[in-house]
Scaffold this active site. Structure first.
Site, PDB file in Angstrom:
ATOM      1  N   THR A 253      30.624  68.796  -6.507  1.00 55.26           N
ATOM      2  CA  THR A 253      30.743  67.335  -6.613  1.00 55.26           C
ATOM      3  C   THR A 253      30.470  66.926  -8.055  1.00 55.26           C
ATOM      4  OG1 THR A 253      30.061  67.081  -4.335  1.00 55.26           O
ATOM      5  CG2 THR A 253      29.852  65.145  -5.739  1.00 55.26           C
TER       6      THR A 253
ATOM      7  N   GLU B  76      25.865  69.848   6.210  1.00 55.95           N
ATOM      8  CA  GLU B  76      24.974  70.954   6.544  1.00 55.95           C
ATOM      9  C   GLU B  76      24.621  70.876   8.024  1.00 55.95           C
ATOM     10  OE1 GLU B  76      21.606  71.362   3.976  1.00 55.95           O
ATOM     11  OE2 GLU B  76      22.858  71.094   2.205  1.00 55.95           O
TER      12      GLU B  76
ATOM     13  N   LYS C  18      35.578  61.527  -3.216  1.00 55.19           N
ATOM     14  CA  LYS C  18      34.360  62.233  -2.813  1.00 55.19           C
ATOM     15  C   LYS C  18      33.120  61.340  -3.007  1.00 55.19           C
ATOM     16  CE  LYS C  18      31.229  65.218  -1.962  1.00 55.19           C
ATOM     17  NZ  LYS C  18      30.962  65.787  -0.675  1.00 55.19           N
TER      18      LYS C  18
ATOM     19  N   ASN D 291      30.736  59.488   0.128  1.00 54.58           N
ATOM     20  CA  ASN D 291      29.295  59.654   0.324  1.00 54.58           C
ATOM     21  C   ASN D 291      28.555  58.325   0.120  1.00 54.58           C
ATOM     22  OD1 ASN D 291      29.400  62.289   1.044  1.00 54.58           O
ATOM     23  ND2 ASN D 291      28.366  63.110  -0.747  1.00 54.58           N
TER      24      ASN D 291
ATOM     25  N   LEU E 113      25.414  55.068  11.944  1.00 54.20           N
ATOM     26  CA  LEU E 113      24.692  53.815  12.221  1.00 54.20           C
ATOM     27  C   LEU E 113      23.395  54.131  12.954  1.00 54.20           C
ATOM     28  CD1 LEU E 113      27.437  51.203  13.228  1.00 54.20           C
ATOM     29  CD2 LEU E 113      26.201  51.409  11.071  1.00 54.20           C
TER      30      LEU E 113
ATOM     31  N   ALA F 137      19.681  54.229  12.769  1.00 55.06           N
ATOM     32  CA  ALA F 137      18.563  53.785  11.921  1.00 55.06           C
ATOM     33  C   ALA F 137      17.462  54.823  11.968  1.00 55.06           C
ATOM     34  CB  ALA F 137      18.053  52.442  12.432  1.00 55.06           C
TER      35      ALA F 137
ATOM     36  N   GLY G  58      18.408  61.733   3.391  1.00 50.73           N
ATOM     37  CA  GLY G  58      17.906  62.704   2.425  1.00 50.73           C
ATOM     38  C   GLY G  58      18.975  63.745   2.184  1.00 50.73           C
TER      39      GLY G  58
ATOM     40  N   CYS H  98      22.852  65.781  -1.074  1.00 51.18           N
ATOM     41  CA  CYS H  98      24.084  65.087  -1.465  1.00 51.18           C
ATOM     42  C   CYS H  98      23.951  63.580  -1.588  1.00 51.18           C
ATOM     43  CB  CYS H  98      25.183  65.424  -0.476  1.00 51.18           C
ATOM     44  SG  CYS H  98      25.433  67.184  -0.345  1.00 51.18           S
TER      45      CYS H  98
ATOM     46  N   LYS I 256      21.620  62.146  -4.386  1.00 49.06           N
ATOM     47  CA  LYS I 256      22.161  62.538  -5.697  1.00 49.06           C
ATOM     48  C   LYS I 256      23.487  61.831  -5.998  1.00 49.06           C
ATOM     49  CE  LYS I 256      24.377  66.614  -5.716  1.00 49.06           C
ATOM     50  NZ  LYS I 256      25.721  66.695  -6.243  1.00 49.06           N
TER      51      LYS I 256
HETATM   52  C1  UGA Z   1      26.799  64.684   3.485  1.00 49.43           C
HETATM   53  C2  UGA Z   1      28.137  64.139   4.012  1.00 49.43           C
HETATM   54  O1  UGA Z   1      27.993  63.713   5.372  1.00 49.43           O
HETATM   55  C3  UGA Z   1      29.224  65.207   3.908  1.00 49.43           C
HETATM   56  O2  UGA Z   1      30.467  64.661   4.287  1.00 49.43           O
HETATM   57  C4  UGA Z   1      29.308  65.686   2.458  1.00 49.43           C
HETATM   58  O3  UGA Z   1      30.248  66.724   2.301  1.00 49.43           O
HETATM   59  C5  UGA Z   1      27.962  66.202   2.023  1.00 49.43           C
HETATM   60  O4  UGA Z   1      26.975  65.153   2.154  1.00 49.43           O
HETATM   61  C6  UGA Z   1      28.105  66.633   0.587  1.00 49.43           C
HETATM   62  O5  UGA Z   1      28.382  65.780  -0.284  1.00 49.43           O
HETATM   63  O6  UGA Z   1      28.045  67.836   0.323  1.00 49.43           O
HETATM   64  P1  UGA Z   1      24.859  66.241   4.510  1.00 49.43           P
HETATM   65  O7  UGA Z   1      24.088  65.890   3.273  1.00 49.43           O
HETATM   66  O8  UGA Z   1      24.931  67.647   4.934  1.00 49.43           O
HETATM   67  O9  UGA Z   1      26.392  65.748   4.344  1.00 49.43           O
HETATM   68  O10 UGA Z   1      24.203  65.448   5.710  1.00 49.43           O
HETATM   69  P2  UGA Z   1      24.533  64.209   6.673  1.00 49.43           P
HETATM   70  O11 UGA Z   1      24.710  64.698   8.050  1.00 49.43           O
HETATM   71  O12 UGA Z   1      25.593  63.370   6.127  1.00 49.43           O
HETATM   72  O13 UGA Z   1      23.135  63.436   6.629  1.00 49.43           O
HETATM   73  C7  UGA Z   1      22.587  62.938   5.414  1.00 49.43           C
HETATM   74  C8  UGA Z   1      21.303  62.194   5.668  1.00 49.43           C
HETATM   75  O14 UGA Z   1      21.563  60.944   6.278  1.00 49.43           O
HETATM   76  C9  UGA Z   1      20.313  62.909   6.599  1.00 49.43           C
HETATM   77  O15 UGA Z   1      19.019  62.780   6.059  1.00 49.43           O
HETATM   78  C10 UGA Z   1      20.439  62.172   7.912  1.00 49.43           C
HETATM   79  O16 UGA Z   1      19.270  62.211   8.675  1.00 49.43           O
HETATM   80  C11 UGA Z   1      20.740  60.769   7.417  1.00 49.43           C
HETATM   81  N1  UGA Z   1      21.474  59.942   8.387  1.00 49.43           N
HETATM   82  C12 UGA Z   1      22.727  60.280   8.760  1.00 49.43           C
HETATM   83  C13 UGA Z   1      20.877  58.805   8.892  1.00 49.43           C
HETATM   84  O17 UGA Z   1      19.720  58.446   8.572  1.00 49.43           O
HETATM   85  N2  UGA Z   1      21.582  58.018   9.773  1.00 49.43           N
HETATM   86  C14 UGA Z   1      22.838  58.332  10.148  1.00 49.43           C
HETATM   87  O18 UGA Z   1      23.414  57.562  10.951  1.00 49.43           O
HETATM   88  C15 UGA Z   1      23.420  59.495   9.643  1.00 49.43           C
END
Ligand code: UGA
Length: 428
Positions: A122, A149, A200, A204, A246, A248, A253, A256, A259
Site C-alpha cells: 500500500t 487478516e 486502495k 480503507n 457498522l 460499534a 486497529g 492497515c 496507517k
Molecule cells: C483491512 C481491510 O478490511 C482490507 O480490505 C484491506 O486489504 C486491509 O485492511 C489492508 O489494507 O491490508 P484488516 O486490517 O485485516 O483489513 O482488518 P478488518 O477486518 O478490516 O478490521 C480492521 C479493524 O476494524 C479491526 O480492529 C476491527 O475490529 C475493526 N472493525 C471492523 C470495527 O471496529 N467495526 C467493524 O464494523 C469492522
C-alpha cells in the site's frame, strides 16, 4: 530469465506476500518468494508458518513443490517476469508511509525489458509515477491488495474486485496480471496507476469512516437510550448503506486502517489540502478506547488497586497480529489509573508479550478471571461466546464486563450474574 520455467515473483513475505505466494501456488503457478529476513525464510523452508492465518498452513504444505523461498533477489529475477512487491510500508513519525523498503526493492531492479514491477504494497498515490520517473522503462502495474487478516486466503481466492492500474505502454504487464486473477472471478477494474493507488487508500479510509461513524452513533445512542446494534441493523438494510463495517466497538486497529487513514490525510496535507473528515475519523477512533475507562469507573469508582482482565489481545479474531491493537492502549490506560492488568488471548500471547509491560498473562479464561474486579472483552474470538459465563461470574470478585465488541448477549450475560456494559447498548 528462464522462460521455460516461468514463475511468479513475490518480494516480501509478510501477510500479503505469504498469502499471495501460497494462493498463486494453489492456483497452479510456480512461485519464487523472497525476503531479506533470513530467519523467516529459513522457517518457511522448514515448513514453519510465520503468521497465524486460517488455511495458510495446509495450503503451503499442499503446494510446497511449487514454492521456492529465498533471500536472494537474483533467484526471483532469474525465474520470474512479474515481480509482486509485497513489502510493508509502515508509518513514519510524521504519519506518512515509509517507502524505504519499496525503494530498496526498486534499487535491485534493472530496466532490462524482461521484468515488470507489480505493486501490491500500500503506497501513497503518486508512488508509481515517482518510480517511473526514476526508471522510465521499467514496466509498472499497481495492483492493490484488499485481503483482510483472518480471512485472507478466502479473500484472495474470491475477490470482490481486482484493481489493475497501468499506463498504456505497460498494457502487456497489466494483461499478464489480469490473466492471473481472471480465473478467481470478481470484477476486474482496469485503470491508470494514480487512480488505482487512490482506490486502495480511499477504500480503507471509507471503511474506517464507517466504523468511526457508527461508534459516534453508539455514543449518542447511550445518551438517548437507543441500542446501536438495532440502529446499525435498521440502517444497514438500506442497500445504499449496507450492513458491513457498522459494528460499534473499541475502534479500529491493525496494520492497515490506522496507517492508511493517516497516510491519506498526510498525502492530502502534503498537497495543501486539509482532509477534515479523516482528522475526525482518527480522533473518534482514539477517544473510543478511552471511554471504556469511564464505564469501569462508573461501577468501580477509582481503578487504583483493581485487577482488570483484557480478554483477547489481537486487533481482531483469527490472527495473532498485535499492530495497533486496542489492547495496547487499554493496558496502558488501566495501568495509568493504577489498576493491575491480566490478559488472555488464544493465540496472540507470544507477540503480545513483546509489547505489553507489567501485564500478567493467564493461560486460560478461568485463570484470568479468578478474583478479578472487571473484564473487558477486547477481541471477539468465537470461542468466547461458548464460555460458561455463569461459572466465570462466580470466580470474579466483581462480575463486571465491558463488552468492547458488542459480541455477547446482554440479557444472557445479566442472567449469568454479570453487570454488563456494551458499547452504545441500552440497559446501562
Ligand atoms: C483491512 C481491510 O478490511 C482490507 O480490505 C484491506 O486489504 C486491509 O485492511 C489492508 O489494507 O491490508 P484488516 O486490517 O485485516 O483489513 O482488518 P478488518 O477486518 O478490516 O478490521 C480492521 C479493524 O476494524 C479491526 O480492529 C476491527 O475490529 C475493526 N472493525 C471492523 C470495527 O471496529 N467495526 C467493524 O464494523 C469492522
Amino acid at each position: 530469465m528462464n522462460d521455460g520455467n516461468e514463475a511468479i515473483g513475490v518480494i516480501g513475505v509478510g501477510w500479503v506476500g505469504l498469502v499471495s505466494a501460497a494462493c498463486f501456488a494453489e492456483t497452479g503457478y510456480e512461485v519464487v518468494a523472497m525476503d531479506i529476513d533470513e530467519a523467516k525464510i529459513a522457517a518457511l523452508r522448514r515448513g514453519e508458518v510465520t503468521i497465524h492465518e486460517p488455511g495458510i498452513e495446509d495450503m503451503l504444505q499442499r503446494n510446497a513443490e511449487r514454492l521456492t523461498f529465498t533471500t536472494d533477489i537474483a533467484d526471483v529475477l532469474e525465474r520470474a517476469r512479474l515481480l509482486f512487491c509485497c513489502v510493508d510500508t509502515p508509518p513514519t513519525y510524521s504519519g506518512d508511509a515509509d517507502l524505504s523498503r519499496v525503494q530498496a526493492v526498486v534499487r535491485e531492479l534493472r530496466e532490462d525489458g524482461e521484468h515488470a514491477l507489480v505493486m501490491k504494497s500500500t503506497v501513497p498515490a503518486g508512488t508509481g509515477a515517482a518510480i517511473r520517473r526514476e526508471m522510465p522503462s521499467l514496466p509498472y502495474v499497481s495492483c492493490p491488495e484488499f485481503l483482510k487478516e483472518g480471512s485472507a486466503v478466502n479473500d484472495f481466492l474470491h475477490p470482490d474486485r481486482v484493481v489493475i492500474g497501468a499506463s498504456a505502454d505497460d498494457a502487456w504487464a497489466a494483461d499478464a496480471v489480469e490473466d492471473l486473477y481472471r480465473p478467481l472471478g470478481g470484477e476486474i477494474v482496469r485503470t491508470d496507476v494514480a487512480s488505482s493507488e487512490m482506490i486502495k487508500l480511499a477504500s480503507n479510509a471509507f471503511l474506517a469512516t464507517k466504523i468511526s461513524f457508527i461508534n459516534e452513533i453508539a455514543n449518542v445512542s447511550e445518551e438517548v437510550g437507543a441500542d446501536v446494534t438495532e440502529v446499525a441493523r435498521g440502517m444497514g438494510l438500506d442497500k445504499r448503506i449496507g450492513t458491513s463495517f457498522l459494528h460499534a466497538g473499541l475502534g479500529f486497529g491493525g496494520s492497515c486502517f490506522p496507517k492508511d487513514v493517516n497516510a491519506l490525510k498526510m498525502l492530502a496535507g502534503n498537497t495543501g489540502y486539509h482532509f477534515q473528515l479523516l482528522t475526525s475519523v482518527i480522533e473518534v477512533n482514539e477517544l473510543q478506547k478511552r471511554r471504556v475507562m469511564k464505564k469501569l469507573e462508573r461501577h468501580l469508582g477509582s481503578l487504583a488497586g483493581r485487577r482488570v482482565v483484557l480478554l483477547g489481545l489481537a486487533f481482531k479474531p483469527n490472527t495473532d497480529d498485535m499492530r495497533e491493537a486496542s489492547s495496547l492502549v487499554l493496558a496502558a490506560r488501566l495501568q495509568g489509573e493504577g489498576a493491575t492488568v491480566t490478559a488472555h488471548d488464544p493465540v496472540a500471547e507470544p507477540r503480545a508479550r513483546e509489547l505489553l509491560r507489567d501485564v500478567e498473562f493467564a493461560a486460560s479464561v478461568e485463570e484470568a478471571l479468578e478474583g478479578a474486579d472487571a473484564v473487558i472483552l477486547v477481541t471477539e474470538w468465537p470461542q468466547f461466546a461458548e464460555l460458561d459465563w455463569a461459572a466465570l461470574a462466580g470466580r470474579m470478585a466483581t462480575p463486571l464486563i465491558v463488552d468492547g465488541r458488542n459480541f455477547l448477549d446482554p440479557d444472557a450475560m445479566r442472567a449469568a450474574g454479570f453487570t454488563y456494559e456494551g458499547i452504545g447498548r441500552t440497559g446501562v
